[in-house]
Enzyme design. Structure first.
Site, PDB file in Angstrom:
ATOM      1  CB  SER A 195       3.661  -6.693  -0.317  1.00 23.30           C
ATOM      2  OG  SER A 195       3.246  -6.777   1.025  1.00 23.30           O
ATOM      3  CB  CYS A 245     -15.750 -10.556   4.974  1.00 24.78           C
ATOM      4  SG  CYS A 245     -16.687 -11.591   6.051  1.00 24.78           S
ATOM      5  CB  THR A 255      -0.938  -0.015   1.234  1.00 27.34           C
ATOM      6  OG1 THR A 255      -1.695  -1.229   1.178  1.00 27.34           O
ATOM      7  CG2 THR A 255      -1.867   1.171   1.252  1.00 27.34           C
ATOM      8  CG  ASN A 294      -6.200  -8.682  -5.270  1.00 36.38           C
ATOM      9  OD1 ASN A 294      -6.281  -7.916  -6.227  1.00 36.38           O
ATOM     10  ND2 ASN A 294      -6.921  -8.535  -4.188  1.00 36.38           N
ATOM     11  CG  HIS A 333       1.938  -9.477   3.918  1.00 30.28           C
ATOM     12  ND1 HIS A 333       0.638  -9.913   3.877  1.00 30.28           N
ATOM     13  CD2 HIS A 333       1.927  -8.237   3.372  1.00 30.28           C
ATOM     14  CE1 HIS A 333      -0.135  -8.962   3.341  1.00 30.28           C
ATOM     15  NE2 HIS A 333       0.637  -7.938   3.033  1.00 30.28           N
ATOM     16  CB  THR A 368      15.168   4.421  11.622  1.00 34.27           C
ATOM     17  OG1 THR A 368      15.576   5.699  12.083  1.00 34.27           O
ATOM     18  CG2 THR A 368      16.245   3.390  11.929  1.00 34.27           C
TER      19      THR A 368
HETATM   20  N1  PLP Z   1      -1.831  -4.976  -4.262  1.00 32.55           N
HETATM   21  C1  PLP Z   1      -2.306  -6.238  -4.315  1.00 32.55           C
HETATM   22  C2  PLP Z   1      -2.577  -6.872  -5.637  1.00 32.55           C
HETATM   23  C3  PLP Z   1      -2.542  -6.944  -3.132  1.00 32.55           C
HETATM   24  O1  PLP Z   1      -3.022  -8.185  -3.187  1.00 32.55           O
HETATM   25  C4  PLP Z   1      -2.262  -6.301  -1.888  1.00 32.55           C
HETATM   26  C5  PLP Z   1      -2.532  -6.991  -0.617  1.00 32.55           C
HETATM   27  O2  PLP Z   1      -3.620  -7.482  -0.371  1.00 32.55           O
HETATM   28  C6  PLP Z   1      -1.756  -4.998  -1.896  1.00 32.55           C
HETATM   29  C7  PLP Z   1      -1.547  -4.378  -3.104  1.00 32.55           C
HETATM   30  C8  PLP Z   1      -1.435  -4.273  -0.614  1.00 32.55           C
HETATM   31  O3  PLP Z   1      -0.256  -4.788  -0.048  1.00 32.55           O
HETATM   32  P1  PLP Z   1       0.066  -4.608   1.529  1.00 32.55           P
HETATM   33  O4  PLP Z   1      -0.847  -5.544   2.247  1.00 32.55           O
HETATM   34  O5  PLP Z   1       1.500  -5.004   1.661  1.00 32.55           O
HETATM   35  O6  PLP Z   1      -0.173  -3.191   1.872  1.00 32.55           O
END
Ligand code: PLP
Length: 370
Positions: A198, A323, A70, A150, A200, A235
């Site tokens: 990202s 949800c 994000t 996604n 995670h 930092t």
């Molecule tokens: N863009 C896509 C396609 C995503 O699937 C996500 C996360 O759900 C994001 C951006 C946002 O990433 P983050 O959760 O690291 O802010």
């Protein structure tokens, strides 16, 4: 409990957790300090940058660390639009909310037009329409199209979009959050100009990510200050950055094996659903994100609480959208592909930890719940 919501986030690799833990014990220097502890921390950050850039076949100077997808999206959209060079943003209604909200916010702030390309039933944009929009654009455009959706897994040809953008000297931003570690993205190919990662999403920690900014491109920072070569003040989270690089190396090493595994498991799941579950179909293309399956369940009163039923049965999936109170809200992606009125969406996203037994339980719960 069975976790099949890996497009939302993934379980951290144990080896990555151990490495991060170890670093936390051994290093607490600030990478901006000039003394020995600071220099050690700096080495950790730069080593991570080198690893990530070499996996993406780009220069370390083109990678900047952020707090995740994000922030990366906000940084690029703001940083490009604020420069008064761009007159139009061309995007699609199936982008992640982080992208759509950023574009809406910064385009309004900087008085830039937005053009929403329509998508077909599988979530694909029409390349001829993109070409036509760019041809009709008075000034310079920013094209923002995600590499993989996604929710329904639709894949974009970055090559085709890159070539069209090049023809009109448009800038190309691709949200690559879902494809880092799934495909061998080579950003050195000439496109896109900007990409997002990202940690995670590939078994790294939450709250850390990176942006790729192609060499010659100039982007104004969102956080003002000196770190990350003035691109991202604050930092550096050296532990998370190092852990992200390690997670990325691991996912790249296991990419060929994961691809085979996903292929087998996805075919198995689709075969079982097609032969044993009446009335359901699939959202998105047949060939899309390799780990993702999105099932279209015809809406009935009986299946209003579909997600909750899965949750009660110990299976964690998602509707691919926000949800509330266990009820499925219509997803903006389902709306864009014209299926929100009639269908509920169930998104199942596998990871390298997913087993055939997990999918068997999923199918059993699906049969009971719809
Ligand atoms: N863009 C896509 C396609 C995503 O699937 C996500 C996360 O759900 C994001 C951006 C946002 O990433 P983050 O959760 O690291 O802010």
């Amino acid at each position: 409990m069975i976790y099949l919501d890996n497009a939302a986030t993934t379980q951290m690799d144990t080896i990555v957790i151990d490495y991060m833990h170890d670093l936390m014990h051994k290093h607490y220097g600030n990478p901006s300090s000039i003394h020995a502890y600071g220099r050690q921390a700096r080495v950790i950050v730069e080593d991570a940058r080198t690893k990530i850039s070499s996996l993406l076949n780009v220069s370390p100077s083109e990678i900047f660390f952020t707090s995740g997808g994000t922030e990366g999206i906000n940084t690029i959209v703001n940083g490009v639009l604020c420069k008064d060079e761009i007159t139009k943003v061309i995007t699609s209604p199936t982008e992640h909310f982080a992208m759509l909200s950023s574009i809406n916010h910064y385009a309004k702030l900087y008085n830039v037009d937005i053009c929403m390309l329509s998508v077909d039933e599988e979530g694909n944009i029409d390349m001829n329409k993109l070409d036509a929009e760019l041809q009709n654009c008075d000034g310079k455009a920013l094209v923002s199209l995600m590499h993989a959706n996604n929710e329904i897994g639709t894949l974009l040809s970055m090559k085709k979009v890159g070539e069209i953008c090049e023809k009109y000297q448009a800038l190309f931003l691709s949200d690559t959050v879902q494809t880092i570690g799934k495909f061998n993205n080579d950003f050195n190919a000439g496109y896109p100009h900007f990409a997002i990662g990202s940690a995670h999403k590939f078994h790294g920690p939450k709250g850390v990510g990176f942006i790729y900014i192609k060499g010659e491109q100039k982007v104004d920072p969102l956080f003002i200050g000196s770190q990350e070569r003035n691109m991202r003040a604050g930092t550096e989270n050296i532990f998370a950055i190092a852990a992200m690089a390690m997670a990325m190396e691991i996912i790249y090493e296991s990419m060929p094996a994961n691809a085979i595994k996903y292929n087998i498991l996805k075919s198995y799941l689709i075969d079982r659903i097609e032969s044993e579950v009446n009335g359901v179909s699939f959202n998105g293309p047949k060939i899309g994100l390799p780990n993702l399956v999105n099932i279209a369940v015809p809406k009935t009163q009986n299946n209003e609480m579909l997600l909750m039923k899965f949750d009660i049965s110990g299976v964690m999936i998602s509707g691919g959208s926000a949800c509330s109170s266990g009820a499925l809200k219509d997803s903006h992606v389902m709306e864009a592909i014209g299926k929100a009125d009639k269908y509920r969406a169930i998104r199942l996203a596998m990871s390298k930890y997913t087993t055939k037994a997990d999918l068997d339980i999923f199918v059993d719960v699906l049969k009971k719940s719809i």
